[in-house]
Design a protein around this motif. Structure first.
Motif, short mmCIF file in Angstrom:
data_model
loop_
_atom_site.label_atom_id
_atom_site.label_comp_id
_atom_site.label_asym_id
_atom_site.label_seq_id
_atom_site.Cartn_x
_atom_site.Cartn_y
_atom_site.Cartn_z
N UNK A 173 -6.07 -30.75 69.66
CA UNK A 173 -5.71 -31.61 68.54
C UNK A 173 -5.93 -30.88 67.22
N UNK A 174 -4.93 -30.94 66.36
CA UNK A 174 -5.02 -30.34 65.02
C UNK A 174 -5.40 -31.38 63.96
N UNK A 202 -6.27 -26.01 60.75
CA UNK A 202 -7.36 -26.95 60.50
C UNK A 202 -7.93 -26.77 59.10
N UNK A 203 -7.98 -25.52 58.65
CA UNK A 203 -8.53 -25.25 57.33
C UNK A 203 -7.69 -25.79 56.19
N UNK A 204 -6.37 -25.83 56.37
CA UNK A 204 -5.52 -26.28 55.27
C UNK A 204 -5.24 -27.78 55.30
N UNK A 205 -5.26 -28.37 56.50
CA UNK A 205 -4.92 -29.80 56.57
C UNK A 205 -6.12 -30.71 56.30
N UNK A 254 4.87 -24.89 55.53
CA UNK A 254 4.55 -24.32 54.21
C UNK A 254 3.06 -24.37 53.87
N UNK A 255 2.32 -25.25 54.53
CA UNK A 255 0.90 -25.40 54.23
C UNK A 255 0.07 -24.24 54.80
N UNK A 295 -6.58 -18.51 66.38
CA UNK A 295 -6.35 -18.13 64.97
C UNK A 295 -5.43 -19.14 64.30
N UNK A 296 -4.40 -19.58 65.00
CA UNK A 296 -3.50 -20.61 64.48
C UNK A 296 -4.25 -21.92 64.26
#
Length: 313
Positions: A159-160, A292-295, A107-108, A286-287
């Motif tokens: 790594x995310x 990375x941008x939201x977490x 959902x993030x 892209x994923x």
């Protein structure tokens, strides 16, 4: 020999049935059978033992299938090269996600990703790590989100984020009065665990075994969901450990039962994993950038101790 024939061979090898394989590749069963027969005649070998039910690969057939998978992957790379040169980010992308990450991470980032990359058709499947590895190897997944490191030679990992383990300690439990937990405080006898197959459970076992000898036979109560374990803990049946992102949705009194660990915080490493053939890297990147941008706003922990998700006996 054609790429199409190799696709047909791989379909039969997967489904062990000519009719099901034909449906999978959208041709009639006689067409598929004829093309495979032509390939067998050309090579002068039998790829499939048709006397067996279900159909089985011959010894030579197993080697042919392994090479056919490599050839098909390499042929897919040609279109992939063209897409990357054109800057095209689109097409079908099959993504696996482990169950303990799916409800919190998806959902993030999903809505952001769909809006930013509308030409990508995401097919998302919830899978345990073992099934993911098999599907990545067979070419039935393009990438997956899993706990790492896995240490597999044919799998690459990006790594995310690092997600801490968090204690859920209900009132009345011996650890409830502690401000922060230490790994040495844990007692496997009263930790509620996820059922077998979840890598998060294996992470907890590895975490506890790092400090003491334990007997797996101690576990009397295992569940398929964190929600169930929280409810059982609230009933006085023990404590549990949760991944940090899962605690963000807890409300009211349950939030008061959260206990962090002293640093370095035990944590799991969550990564994008994909085959070493590196197909569809523009979508993988892209994923990665979207997630990375939201977490980064939700998880800012750096001083962590990575706990392996690989089950240690």
């Amino acid at each position: 020999m054609t790429i199409t024939q190799l696709h047909y061979v791989l379909a039969v090898a997967e489904h062990q049935n000519f009719t099901k394989a034909a449906q999978k590749v959208f041709v009639t069963q006689p067409t598929l059978s004829m093309q495979i027969q032509k390939l067998e005649d050309e090579l002068d070998v039998l790829i499939f033992d048709r006397s067996k039910k279900p159909i089985e690969l011959t010894a030579t057939g197993r080697k042919i299938v392994q090479q056919a998978r490599n050839i098909v992957n390499e042929s897919d790379r040609i279109k992939d090269i063209v897409d990357q040169q054109k800057g095209f980010v689109g097409g079908l992308f099959r993504l696996g996600v482990i169950p303990t990450v799916m409800p919190t991470l998806l959902p993030m980032f999903l809505n952001n990703f769909i809006k930013k990359y509308p030409k990508v058709k995401l097919k998302i499947e919830e899978l345990h790590t073992e099934a993911m590895i098999e599907k990545l190897a067979d070419g039935h997944l393009d990438a997956a989100i899993a706990a790492t490191p896995l240490g597999l030679p044919n799998i690459k990992e990006q790594v995310l984020f690092y997600e801490p383990f968090v204690g859920y300690i209900p009132p009345g439990h011996r650890l409830n009065s502690k401000d922060k937990l230490k790994v040495e405080d844990l007692d496997l006898d009263d930790i509620l665990l996820l059922e077998d197959g979840h890598c998060f459970k294996d992470g907890i076992l590895n975490l506890c075994k790092a400090t003491r000898q334990s007997n797996d036979d101690h576990f009397q109560l295992e569940s398929g969901s964190f929600e169930t374990m929280i409810k059982l803990a609230n009933e006085g049946l023990g404590m549990t450990l949760l991944p940090y992102l899962h605690t963000l949705d807890l409300k009211g009194e349950d939030q008061k039962n959260i206990k962090m660990f002293v640093e370095p915080t035990p944590a799991r490493e969550v990564s994008l994993i994909y085959n070493k053939s590196e197909l569809k890297m523009q979508i993988i990147e892209a994923l990665r950038s979207t997630i990375a941008g939201v977490v980064k706003g939700a998880i800012t922990f750096q001083n962590v101790q990575i706990i392996s998700p690989v089950h240690k006996k």
